[in-house]
Every structure is written in C-alpha cells, then in structure tokens.
Design a protein around this motif. Structure first.
Motif, mmCIF file in Angstrom:
data_model
loop_
_atom_site.group_PDB
_atom_site.id
_atom_site.type_symbol
_atom_site.label_atom_id
_atom_site.label_comp_id
_atom_site.label_asym_id
_atom_site.label_seq_id
_atom_site.Cartn_x
_atom_site.Cartn_y
_atom_site.Cartn_z
ATOM 1 N N PRO A 111 13.858 9.462 8.991
ATOM 2 C CA PRO A 111 12.442 9.336 9.335
ATOM 3 C C PRO A 111 11.664 10.630 9.156
ATOM 4 O O PRO A 111 12.136 11.713 9.522
ATOM 5 N N ARG A 112 10.473 10.487 8.587
ATOM 6 C CA ARG A 112 9.581 11.613 8.335
ATOM 7 C C ARG A 112 8.175 11.047 8.149
ATOM 8 O O ARG A 112 8.008 9.854 7.905
ATOM 9 N N PRO A 113 7.147 11.871 8.237
ATOM 10 C CA PRO A 113 5.787 11.371 7.980
ATOM 11 C C PRO A 113 5.664 10.921 6.523
ATOM 12 O O PRO A 113 6.113 11.606 5.606
ATOM 13 N N VAL A 114 5.072 9.752 6.310
ATOM 14 C CA VAL A 114 4.901 9.234 4.954
ATOM 15 C C VAL A 114 3.498 8.652 4.805
ATOM 16 O O VAL A 114 2.816 8.355 5.783
ATOM 17 N N SER A 115 3.112 8.479 3.562
ATOM 18 C CA SER A 115 1.851 7.821 3.239
ATOM 19 C C SER A 115 2.166 6.612 2.362
ATOM 20 O O SER A 115 2.928 6.720 1.400
ATOM 21 N N SER A 116 1.596 5.466 2.705
ATOM 22 C CA SER A 116 1.883 4.245 1.961
ATOM 23 C C SER A 116 0.681 3.314 2.010
ATOM 24 O O SER A 116 -0.032 3.235 3.015
ATOM 25 N N ARG A 117 0.476 2.591 0.904
ATOM 26 C CA ARG A 117 -0.601 1.594 0.854
ATOM 27 C C ARG A 117 -0.135 0.231 1.351
ATOM 28 O O ARG A 117 -0.886 -0.740 1.294
ATOM 29 N N ALA A 118 1.092 0.145 1.833
ATOM 30 C CA ALA A 118 1.647 -1.143 2.239
ATOM 31 C C ALA A 118 0.930 -1.691 3.465
ATOM 32 O O ALA A 118 0.482 -0.953 4.333
ATOM 33 N N GLU A 119 0.864 -3.013 3.507
ATOM 34 C CA GLU A 119 0.293 -3.706 4.659
ATOM 35 C C GLU A 119 1.373 -4.596 5.270
ATOM 36 O O GLU A 119 2.289 -5.045 4.574
ATOM 37 N N PRO A 120 1.307 -4.850 6.584
ATOM 38 C CA PRO A 120 2.292 -5.745 7.191
ATOM 39 C C PRO A 120 2.077 -7.181 6.710
ATOM 40 O O PRO A 120 0.972 -7.557 6.288
ATOM 41 N N VAL A 121 3.130 -7.976 6.777
ATOM 42 C CA VAL A 121 3.064 -9.366 6.336
ATOM 43 C C VAL A 121 2.940 -10.266 7.561
ATOM 44 O O VAL A 121 3.817 -10.277 8.427
ATOM 45 N N ASP A 122 1.851 -11.010 7.619
ATOM 46 C CA ASP A 122 1.685 -12.009 8.675
ATOM 47 C C ASP A 122 1.681 -13.390 8.030
ATOM 48 O O ASP A 122 1.928 -13.537 6.826
ATOM 49 N N HIS A 175 4.377 1.521 -11.515
ATOM 50 C CA HIS A 175 3.117 2.051 -10.978
ATOM 51 C C HIS A 175 3.248 2.550 -9.537
ATOM 52 O O HIS A 175 2.237 2.818 -8.883
ATOM 53 N N GLY A 176 4.476 2.655 -9.039
ATOM 54 C CA GLY A 176 4.682 3.169 -7.686
ATOM 55 C C GLY A 176 4.538 2.144 -6.585
ATOM 56 O O GLY A 176 4.620 2.498 -5.397
ATOM 57 N N HIS A 177 4.343 0.868 -6.945
ATOM 58 C CA HIS A 177 4.155 -0.150 -5.905
ATOM 59 C C HIS A 177 5.435 -0.355 -5.087
ATOM 60 O O HIS A 177 5.377 -0.516 -3.869
ATOM 61 N N GLY A 178 6.592 -0.365 -5.775
ATOM 62 C CA GLY A 178 7.852 -0.539 -5.062
ATOM 63 C C GLY A 178 8.114 0.598 -4.086
ATOM 64 O O GLY A 178 8.572 0.377 -2.951
ATOM 65 N N ARG A 179 7.814 1.811 -4.522
ATOM 66 C CA ARG A 179 7.995 2.965 -3.639
ATOM 67 C C ARG A 179 7.118 2.831 -2.397
ATOM 68 O O ARG A 179 7.555 3.119 -1.274
ATOM 69 N N ASP A 180 5.878 2.389 -2.576
ATOM 70 C CA ASP A 180 4.986 2.226 -1.431
ATOM 71 C C ASP A 180 5.506 1.150 -0.477
ATOM 72 O O ASP A 180 5.403 1.288 0.751
ATOM 73 N N ALA A 181 6.063 0.062 -1.030
ATOM 74 C CA ALA A 181 6.621 -0.991 -0.173
ATOM 75 C C ALA A 181 7.798 -0.462 0.625
ATOM 76 O O ALA A 181 7.934 -0.726 1.833
ATOM 77 N N VAL A 182 8.665 0.299 -0.032
ATOM 78 C CA VAL A 182 9.817 0.898 0.638
ATOM 79 C C VAL A 182 9.360 1.815 1.772
ATOM 80 O O VAL A 182 9.843 1.731 2.910
ATOM 81 N N LEU A 183 8.415 2.690 1.478
ATOM 82 C CA LEU A 183 7.932 3.623 2.492
ATOM 83 C C LEU A 183 7.231 2.900 3.637
ATOM 84 O O LEU A 183 7.340 3.307 4.802
ATOM 85 N N GLY A 184 6.513 1.832 3.320
ATOM 86 C CA GLY A 184 5.849 1.073 4.374
ATOM 87 C C GLY A 184 6.847 0.442 5.338
ATOM 88 O O GLY A 184 6.667 0.492 6.564
ATOM 89 N N ALA A 185 7.923 -0.132 4.798
ATOM 90 C CA ALA A 185 8.941 -0.736 5.657
ATOM 91 C C ALA A 185 9.695 0.336 6.444
ATOM 92 O O ALA A 185 9.978 0.160 7.635
ATOM 93 N N CYS A 186 10.014 1.450 5.783
ATOM 94 C CA CYS A 186 10.716 2.539 6.482
ATOM 95 C C CYS A 186 9.876 3.092 7.628
ATOM 96 O O CYS A 186 10.392 3.346 8.732
ATOM 97 N N ALA A 187 8.595 3.286 7.378
ATOM 98 C CA ALA A 187 7.713 3.815 8.424
ATOM 99 C C ALA A 187 7.634 2.857 9.611
ATOM 100 O O ALA A 187 7.631 3.288 10.772
ATOM 101 N N ALA A 188 7.584 1.543 9.318
ATOM 102 C CA ALA A 188 7.528 0.557 10.398
ATOM 103 C C ALA A 188 8.809 0.582 11.227
ATOM 104 O O ALA A 188 8.772 0.472 12.460
ATOM 105 N N LEU A 189 9.960 0.729 10.571
ATOM 106 C CA LEU A 189 11.224 0.823 11.302
ATOM 107 C C LEU A 189 11.278 2.090 12.143
ATOM 108 O O LEU A 189 11.735 2.071 13.296
#
Length: 271
Positions: free
Chosen positions: A125-136, A214-228
């Motif tokens: 865990p570390r500070p990250v920046s991501s464009r990911a949004e949670p899935v509802d 285009h970095g979308h997969g990386r952003d998804a990974v970081l978004g899930a990691c940050a949420a965990l």
C-alpha cells in the motif's frame, strides 16, 4: 493419520469456508492454493461446488481445508498445521480422469510439475492516483461488458455478477471500472478483502482489446488496490501466467513486484 470428514456446502452456506480462508491468509503474499477471493469469484456460479474438510476427531464443523475444482485443477488451501498427507489422500478421491492438476496440496506421487508457470506478484500500500470508479448496480452491465470482451470465451453475465454479489463472499469484493475520456467502459478489476492486516487479491483484471495500451488497465489495478488498502489490507497479491508479458508489465507499472514463480502439480501419466 488424521481422520477427515468431507462436506459439500451449498453456495449460500460457504460463510464458514470463507471465514476460515480469511483467517489463514497471511499479511504478505499468500503461499498458494486458495485465497478467499478465489472462492468469492467462484461463487458467481449458483451451482458452485465447494469442498470443506474437517477433523472428525476434533470439531467436525471447523474447516481444516477448503477447495474446489477449477476446471481440471483442484485448488485447495489448508489450515496451518493441518495433516497434508491425509488431506492429499482424501482429495485424490475427488478427481476424475482429466482432472490431473492440483494447486495447494502435495498430492501423493504427483512429483511432476506442470510446464506452465505463474508469476505471483505483490503490491505494498502507498498513495496512488487513479481514474477508476467503484462499480455499483448501475455500472454492473459495463463491468460485465469489460469482462466478456477482455477474456475470450467468458461466460460472465449480469445475473452472475448479481449472484456473486449476494453470495457470502460478496461483501469481500471491491470493484474498479475505468472509462475512456468519451465514457466507454475500458478496463475493470475486482479486488478481494481478507481482513484487516491480511493480504488482498486481484481476481480478475481485464481490458477490452480495443482500449489496450492506454493505461486503462493500470488505472483499474490501482483503483482496486487503493480500495483494498482503505479497508485495511496489508498488501495486495495477483497471480498471472508468466508468459503473459503484457499483464506482468501492467502490474509492474502499477508497483507490483514478482515474489516467486509457481507451478501446479500434475498427476503422472500411466504407461
């Protein structure tokens, strides 16, 4: 040798199996077999066939191992100190011809290892920046679209997403969705929580073919990691085929490091 009793709980009755897997998950990268997230993802099937072993001479309701058949692979995790020889001998009775691989148990006589290797990777865990949004519920159809597009032959559906979310493992899931600047769903990742101070897991992660690079997969990974990490995960693990260079590169770019290579055990062929 330990006397074992084997149970096959219905999907709705897998809470004890999930709780046991959470208790057995270490703070760092899991050692193989099953993470609670593997079971949580499997519970998208309403006929998921889970196997739970208990010690008949101790508490027959307390799991000492949990597993399921993932296609031809038997995947198992045992409690620390469990009688692996007894478990392996009993687990072999579950297998039919063609179910010739095992992950997580030293099956008797299965000394040969499968050629395909898997990279086990870990993120701290570390500070990250991501464009990911949670899935509802409103974004679930887009999350399903990513999965079906990213994985050839995927059978994921909106109903299976709902089945997963209402299963006993649904509360462990965190999901991240990344869209293009134009709003199209491009990539998604599902993360699984195993408890505060325990290692989380990514399973699965995918990017639609037309949006790769285009970095979308990386952003998804970081978004899930940050949420965990926000929930209290001490680390996040992911397991990917070592030959999948694009996936390994994506995880490296998100800060993952390879901690080991692993192979499934395979049943020796008879002459």
């Amino acid at each position: 040798m330990t006397s074992l009793v084997r149970h096959r709980p219905a999907p709705a009755e897998t809470g004890p199996a999930l709780r046991a897997l959470c208790e057995w998950t270490p703070p760092d990268t899991p050692g193989g077999g099953l993470h609670p997230g593997d079971l949580g993802w499997y519970l998208r099937y309403d006929d998921a066939a889970v196997v739970l072993w208990a010690d008949a001479d101790a508490d027959p309701a307390a799991p000492v191992a949990v597993g399921f058949l993932d296609g031809p692979v038997l995947r198992v995790t045992a409690a620390p100190g469990a009688d692996l020889a007894a478990l392996s001998a009993d687990a072999e009775d579950l297998l039919s011809p063609g179910q010739d691989w095992c992950d997580g148990l030293p099956m008797p006589g299965w000394a040969t290892e499968r050629e395909e290797s898997w990279s086990v990777m870990s993120w701290t865990p570390r500070p990250v920046s991501s464009r990911a949004e949670p899935v509802d519920a409103d974004a679930a159809a887009d999350r399903v679209l990513v999965q079906r597009s990213a994985f050839t032959g995927s059978t994921f559906t909106l109903e299976r997403w709902r089945t997963m979310k209402r299963s006993p493992g649904g509360g462990l899931a965190v999901e991240a969705l990344v869209r293009t600047p134009g709003g199209e769903p491009a990539a998604a990742a599902t993360g699984w929580f195993a408890g505060v101070g325990r290692c989380g897991l990514l399973e699965p992660v995918g990017t639609r073919p037309e949006h790769r690079g285009h970095g979308h997969g990386r952003d998804a990974v970081l978004g899930a990691c940050a949420a965990l990490a926000r929930r209290g995960a001490s680390a996040v693990a992911v397991v990917t085929p070592s030959a999948n260079e694009a996936a390994v590169a994506t995880y490296r770019s998100a800060g993952f490091t390879v901690v080991r290579e692993t192979r499934d055990r395979v049943r020796p062929r008879k002459p």
